[in-house]
Design a protein around this motif. Structure first.
Motif: not given
Length: 329
Positions: A109-136
């Motif tokens: 499976a290929e494609g951009p890694s959201v988890a790698a971005y969250l691990q190294r680059e994301a700020d707190l608002p971005t991580f919170r945004e990710f969690v909102v998506h996943r809450s569904i």
């Protein structure tokens, strides 16, 4: 959960009917749209949700209303057509080859890694945004795949029950994965009530959940549902570790990160059960459905890839990935 605002003619019609008494007819409606179409995906999500927790202002009798089911069938036809256009149908294969085919599919499976971005680059608002998506999905984690339990028998049924028992915390509320995710949301200052952010997520996020419900609510698609679950279990251990690392980098405490810590260990075990006993056993019992298993897995991977492209494209472009303003800090 309350009905969100409509996003087009299909949801406008649907919400108007659902706010009234069951039995109202549905006029013929032209439906068209892709996997990321807000109007189509929200309408389908709403129809499916009547089989889960429902909506405060919607009469529970709508769940099996014949007119609504015919309306939903029209939405499902469009959704299935969009899936077929995006995901090629795998060729049938001998049951003994299904396990290796699943490992090959998920490892390639290929494609951009959201988890790698969250691990190294994301700020707190971005991580919170990710969690909102996943809450569904995560606030009802495991529920769509549980539809398969009464549709299986023997070893595959036992294997699925073993996986689902872990998802539901072995009967302990505080260990249920949905409850662990609520703790993550609270730790990030988010509203942890069921469906609180339905009005904020785009169509592609809803499609991730809708495909599980589509497969789960139709017995003819039970093989696809098992393949979908296997793909999730076989691709989530490393991303969960990265999410856990990213949360701790941002100062999260143990309770906030525990959801991801749990999935690092649990999914490493579940992937073997899912590929071998569940999917392998089902393929041996139903050799005519081997392509369904692989199709369900491929659908899970393709929708995740498209969702990742959406959120990472927004974040790297300096915009939010949700509808409306960014989630308040």
């Amino acid at each position: 959960m309350r009905l969100p605002s409509a996003r087009g003619p299909v949801t406008s019609l649907l919400f108007e009917r659902l706010c009234g008494a069951p039995g109202a007819p549905f006029p013929a409606v032209g439906v068209a749209g892709g996997l990321d179409d807000d109007d189509l995906q929200l309408a389908l999500f709403t129809c499916y949700e009547l089989h889960y927790q429902g909506f405060d202002e919607v009469d529970d009798r709508w769940e099996w209303d014949p007119a609504l089911l015919r309306f939903r069938a029209t939405l499902e036809r469009w959704f299935e057509e969009a899936l077929r256009a995006a995901v090629p149908r795998p060729e049938p294969m001998p049951p003994r080859e299904v396990r290796e085919a699943l490992f090959a599919l998920t490892s390639a499976a290929e494609g951009p890694s959201v988890a790698a971005y969250l691990q190294r680059e994301a700020d707190l608002p971005t991580f919170r945004e990710f969690v909102v998506h996943r809450s569904i999905y995560h606030l009802k984690e495991a529920d769509p795949h549980t539809w398969a339990i009464p549709r299986l028998s023997g070893g595959p049924k036992a294997a699925l029950v073993e996986i689902q028992a872990d998802e539901y915390g072995g009967g302990r509320r505080e260990r249920m994965h949905a409850e662990l995710f609520r703790a993550t949301m609270r730790g990030l200052g988010l509203d942890d009530s069921y469906g609180a952010y339905l009005h904020r997520v785009p169509g592609i996020t809803l499609a991730l959940s809708n495909v599980m419900s589509l497969f789960g609510l139709h017995r003819r698609l039970r093989g696809a549902l098992l393949g979908h679950l296997a793909a999730i279990e076989m691709t989530s251990s490393l991303p969960s570790r990265r999410c856990s690392t990213g949360l701790r980098r941002l100062g999260a405490d143990e309770d906030t990160a525990r959801f991801y810590d749990e999935h690092v260990q649990a999914d490493a075990v579940h992937e073997q059960i899912a590929a071998n006993e569940m999917c392998g056993g089902f393929a041996a019992a139903h050799p005519e459905l081997t392509c369904d298993i692989l199709y369900g897995a491929a659908c899970a991977l393709e929708l995740e890839r498209r969702w990742a492209e959406h959120v990472l494209g927004c974040w790297r472009g300096g915009t939010g990935s949700l509808i409306g303003e960014r989630v308040p800090a």
